[in-house]
Design an enzyme around this catalytic site. Structure first.
Site, mmCIF file in Angstrom:
data_model
loop_
_atom_site.group_PDB
_atom_site.id
_atom_site.type_symbol
_atom_site.label_atom_id
_atom_site.label_comp_id
_atom_site.label_asym_id
_atom_site.label_seq_id
_atom_site.Cartn_x
_atom_site.Cartn_y
_atom_site.Cartn_z
ATOM 1 N N CYS A 82 0.838 -1.201 0.000
ATOM 2 C CA CYS A 82 0.000 0.000 0.000
ATOM 3 C C CYS A 82 0.874 1.253 0.000
ATOM 4 C CB CYS A 82 -0.903 -0.026 1.236
ATOM 5 S SG CYS A 82 -1.852 1.489 1.465
ATOM 6 N N CYS A 100 0.181 3.228 3.520
ATOM 7 C CA CYS A 100 0.658 2.785 4.834
ATOM 8 C C CYS A 100 1.715 1.687 4.778
ATOM 9 C CB CYS A 100 -0.521 2.307 5.687
ATOM 10 S SG CYS A 100 -1.116 0.645 5.247
ATOM 11 N N CYS A 124 -6.284 -2.067 0.567
ATOM 12 C CA CYS A 124 -5.332 -2.352 1.634
ATOM 13 C C CYS A 124 -6.105 -2.869 2.838
ATOM 14 C CB CYS A 124 -4.543 -1.099 2.004
ATOM 15 S SG CYS A 124 -3.488 -1.341 3.454
ATOM 16 N N CYS A 127 -5.167 -0.223 6.128
ATOM 17 C CA CYS A 127 -5.604 1.170 6.334
ATOM 18 C C CYS A 127 -6.901 1.498 5.599
ATOM 19 C CB CYS A 127 -4.512 2.146 5.916
ATOM 20 S SG CYS A 127 -4.298 2.301 4.120
ATOM 21 N N ASP A 138 21.379 0.804 -16.172
ATOM 22 C CA ASP A 138 21.175 -0.400 -15.372
ATOM 23 C C ASP A 138 20.233 -1.347 -16.119
ATOM 24 O OD1 ASP A 138 20.443 -2.316 -13.513
ATOM 25 O OD2 ASP A 138 20.068 -0.899 -11.894
#
Length: 412
Positions: free
Chosen positions: A201, A204, A217, A220, A338
């Site tokens: 999430c 949170c 989520c 939360c 990268d």
């Protein structure tokens, strides 16, 4: 600059003229379009030029990890039903390129602007857009782009006080979290094939639950908002429940999603879905993407894929096996140096396709394909790869600078 109610200051006019002159000199020297260097010179002479150029335009900003160039093009086509449009249609999406594009649109009513994710908050502050379209956020250019949640936080903070109507994809939790700080959001169910950047999430840090197409989520209560626009198969559903057919020359589910978002944006500017979607049919290719070209007596379809989410979508639209596939990967500064992202791509989706590998980092890609148990050949260049491909249209998938190299080689 639509109309002359607020003409540019002498300093701004000088900056525009100087920028155009530098751009023309760059083009004459064979160094590309010159839009970025021209924009840089113009902004040096007048740091506030972007805001001045945008002040008489109704602007829409488009930002995302994937699909922003195509969506910008679709929105621009739709808004031309309502008046002249200026747009950075070729994808120069940082402030210098955007400034250069707007400087060329003196009679425009609308500005349709693609914006690099990292610059969105600043460009929104300068241009005071009427609308901002947010499509998706996923990992990209790992060595220089911020981690995806940091980008979402940057959007969330930068857009918190915006008067713009935000048109946002409700299927991407990072986009929803970023857009939720805004007072005026239109949610579009545009879908999300790649989910690996949104398992936790953003609000949170809890584990995201994903039953079916929904998400929430469990800790939360942050959850998928209810959309008012949606992609449903080959149709766009509008807020009144009407289904409008999507007819595109561009392939794949991702482009239907781009069209659904573009229809929602067009409606903000008063263009009805039917008109907007009909106009989008004009778009055949976007800066060479999806073009089918003849090369050495073969048909090659050029496909751009810059990161794991983009490769996943691209694999879904290539011809079925045994269609031959050429993969090309570079790792120059514009790509990100990268290449560890190659390990996030599911190359087992290419099983049954004859594969040729080219590009600066062909050996990195070869190791990845070996681990994925794919049959492939490493080639020196496009010419050799095409000669080795069995019959059939060849699907050529490349990341950013590799794609530009291919276009130059095939004369596209």
């Amino acid at each position: 600059m639509a109309g002359n109610s607020d003409p540019l200051t002498p300093r701004a006019k000088l900056a525009v003229t100087a920028g155009k002159a530098v751009a023309a000199a760059s083009r004459a020297a064979g160094r590309g379009s010159g839009s970025v260097i021209g924009g840089r010179v113009a902004l040096k002479l007048d740091p506030d030029l972007l805001g001045k150029l945008a002040q008489n335009l109704d602007c829409v900003l488009v930002s995302a990890t994937n699909g922003k160039t195509t969506t910008t093009r679709l929105i621009a086509e739709a808004l031309r039903a309502a008046g002249p449009v200026v747009s950075n249609a070729l994808g120069a999406n940082m402030p210098a390129g955007i400034t250069s594009a707007l400087a060329g649109g003196s009679d425009a009513r609308y500005g349709v602007i693609e914006v690099d994710e990292k610059y969105l908050a600043g460009v929104a502050r300068d241009t005071e857009p009427k609308c901002i379209a947010l499509l998706n956020l996923s990992r990209d250019q790992l060595d220089r782009a911020a981690e995806t949640r940091m980008l979402a936080e940057n959007w969330r903070e930068g857009l918190a006080g915006s008067k713009a109507v935000i048109v946002a994809n409700c299927d991407d939790p990072l986009v929803v979290w970023a857009a939720s700080s805004s007072p005026n959001v239109i949610w579009v169910a545009a879908g999300q094939m790649w989910k690996d950047d949104a398992w936790s999430c953003p609000s949170c840090g809890g584990v995201m639950q994903r039953p079916g197409d929904d998400w929430f989520c469990g800790e939360c209560g942050f959850r998928r908002p209810t959309p008012t626009w949606a992609l449903s198969g080959d149709h766009v559903l509008d807020p009144h429940g009407s289904a409008w057919p999507i007819h595109l020359q561009l392939p794949g589910r991702a482009n239907k999603a781009n069209a659904a978002t573009s229809a929602a944006v067009a409606a903000v500017f008063g263009v009805p879905p039917q008109v907007a979607l009909e106009r989008m049919y004009q778009v055949q290719a976007v800066a060479g993407r999806y073009d089918v070209v003849q090369f050495q007596g073969r048909d090659l379809r050029l496909l751009l894929a810059k990161n794991p989410a983009g490769w996943l979508e691209t694999f879904s639209l290539i011809d079925p096996p045994p269609a031959p596939v050429i993969l090309s990967v570079n790792a120059r500064s514009a790509d990100g140096t990268d290449t560890s992202w190659l390990w996030d791509v599911d190359y087992t989706r290419l099983t049954g396709h004859p594969i040729c590998v080219i590009g600066d980092r062909k050996l990195d890609l070869a190791v990845r394909l070996e681990v994925a148990d794919q049959q492939f050949q490493v080639c020196e260049n496009l010419d050799q790869a095409v000669q080795l491909c069995p019959p059939g249209r060849i699907e050529v998938i490349a990341n950013y600078t590799a794609f530009q190299d291919l276009r130059r080689r095939v004369g596209n």
